[in-house]
Design a protein around this motif. Sequence first.
Motif, PDB file in Angstrom:
ATOM      1  N   LEU A  22       0.832  -1.200   0.000  1.00  0.00           N
ATOM      2  CA  LEU A  22       0.000   0.000   0.000  1.00  0.00           C
ATOM      3  C   LEU A  22       0.869   1.254   0.000  1.00  0.00           C
ATOM      4  N   THR A  23       1.105   1.799  -1.194  1.00  0.00           N
ATOM      5  CA  THR A  23       1.795   3.083  -1.317  1.00  0.00           C
ATOM      6  C   THR A  23       0.838   4.183  -1.754  1.00  0.00           C
ATOM      7  N   SER A  24      -0.255   3.775  -2.412  1.00  0.00           N
ATOM      8  CA  SER A  24      -1.300   4.724  -2.801  1.00  0.00           C
ATOM      9  C   SER A  24      -2.592   3.959  -3.026  1.00  0.00           C
ATOM     10  N   GLU A  60      -8.552  12.696  -3.475  1.00  0.00           N
ATOM     11  CA  GLU A  60      -7.292  13.417  -3.317  1.00  0.00           C
ATOM     12  C   GLU A  60      -7.387  14.327  -2.100  1.00  0.00           C
ATOM     13  N   MET A  61      -6.423  14.172  -1.199  1.00  0.00           N
ATOM     14  CA  MET A  61      -6.354  14.993  -0.006  1.00  0.00           C
ATOM     15  C   MET A  61      -5.270  16.059  -0.184  1.00  0.00           C
ATOM     16  N   PRO A  62      -5.230  17.061   0.699  1.00  0.00           N
ATOM     17  CA  PRO A  62      -4.203  18.107   0.579  1.00  0.00           C
ATOM     18  C   PRO A  62      -2.789  17.543   0.631  1.00  0.00           C
ATOM     19  N   ASP A  63      -1.891  18.214  -0.071  1.00  0.00           N
ATOM     20  CA  ASP A  63      -0.458  17.887  -0.077  1.00  0.00           C
ATOM     21  C   ASP A  63      -0.167  16.484  -0.596  1.00  0.00           C
ATOM     22  N   GLY A  64      -0.982  16.021  -1.536  1.00  0.00           N
ATOM     23  CA  GLY A  64      -0.679  14.770  -2.210  1.00  0.00           C
ATOM     24  C   GLY A  64      -1.064  13.498  -1.496  1.00  0.00           C
ATOM     25  N   GLN A  65      -1.649  13.582  -0.312  1.00  0.00           N
ATOM     26  CA  GLN A  65      -2.119  12.371   0.366  1.00  0.00           C
ATOM     27  C   GLN A  65      -3.399  11.872  -0.315  1.00  0.00           C
ATOM     28  N   GLU A  66      -3.711  10.600  -0.113  1.00  0.00           N
ATOM     29  CA  GLU A  66      -4.905  10.013  -0.709  1.00  0.00           C
ATOM     30  C   GLU A  66      -5.794   9.382   0.348  1.00  0.00           C
ATOM     31  N   ALA A  67      -7.081   9.356   0.029  1.00  0.00           N
ATOM     32  CA  ALA A  67      -8.065   8.664   0.865  1.00  0.00           C
ATOM     33  C   ALA A  67      -8.906   7.775  -0.041  1.00  0.00           C
ATOM     34  N   PRO A 203     -14.181  18.263  -4.336  1.00  0.00           N
ATOM     35  CA  PRO A 203     -13.232  17.522  -3.496  1.00  0.00           C
ATOM     36  C   PRO A 203     -13.201  18.043  -2.066  1.00  0.00           C
ATOM     37  N   LEU A 204     -13.453  19.337  -1.882  1.00  0.00           N
ATOM     38  CA  LEU A 204     -13.440  19.919  -0.545  1.00  0.00           C
ATOM     39  C   LEU A 204     -14.498  19.287   0.351  1.00  0.00           C
ATOM     40  N   PHE A 205     -15.631  18.884  -0.227  1.00  0.00           N
ATOM     41  CA  PHE A 205     -16.687  18.218   0.539  1.00  0.00           C
ATOM     42  C   PHE A 205     -16.132  16.978   1.224  1.00  0.00           C
ATOM     43  N   TYR A 206     -15.423  16.141   0.447  1.00  0.00           N
ATOM     44  CA  TYR A 206     -14.840  14.928   1.008  1.00  0.00           C
ATOM     45  C   TYR A 206     -13.705  15.253   1.969  1.00  0.00           C
ATOM     46  N   GLN A 207     -12.838  16.183   1.566  1.00  0.00           N
ATOM     47  CA  GLN A 207     -11.647  16.493   2.365  1.00  0.00           C
ATOM     48  C   GLN A 207     -12.001  16.951   3.777  1.00  0.00           C
TER      49      GLN A 207
END
Length: 219
Positions: A22-24, A60-67, A203-207
């Motif tokens: 699990l890297t992404s 897509e989360m802030p600063d390149g993180q993923e959910a 995307p902000l809704f999810y973030q």
Amino acid sequence: AALDIYTNQIIFYSMIKLEYGLTSFTGFLEQLKSAFGAEIKQNTLEIPERAGTGFLKVIEMPDGQEAMVYNFRLNFDLLLERKKDYKEIYSFCHDEITDAQGFTMQIEGDELQVDSNERSAMYVTGMPYGISYFLKKGSEARGTRVLLSSEWMQKYLHLNKDCDVMTKYIEMKTAGVVFKRVDMESKETLKEILQAKNTPVTPLFYQTRLLKSVEKFFN
């Protein structure tokens, strides 16, 4: 027949086994795409009717993180085996299993088995620990996952290695996982996230809702 994606060989009927690093979550969905014979559109994998119902979606989360958010029910057993990785990355999970025909999570030899109708939990795991999930066919799985780097947690959760809370999670040396009970507010947040799947949200809704769930866990 079911396909073992790791060895690329037919293993046995009525089950899919997937061994993954699990890297992404984008890469994870690509592996599931091959297993299910599905397509990925707008970061969403729709489960084909022959395999079951539901979806898995990368956010897509802030600063390149993923959910990832998901809600599915399969027509076969599923065994997922996450390989060890010694990078300083963690995974926040909010899982809900209903109509549980059988669910098992195993971490470094420690096993949690659920056969009751419903099970829910929020937890964080560290990548240095191997972990496997077994989901019996007919069970419904829904929830969220967020990849967390140490830097990301320091920036968005205002946690650092000198903080007692941070130390508790970074120094998971035995069980490899820390659980918390799911409160009603977290259940409602998950419900909002899943219901948004077929609506035009930003995307902000999810973030904001995913960050709220992670903050709730660490507080």
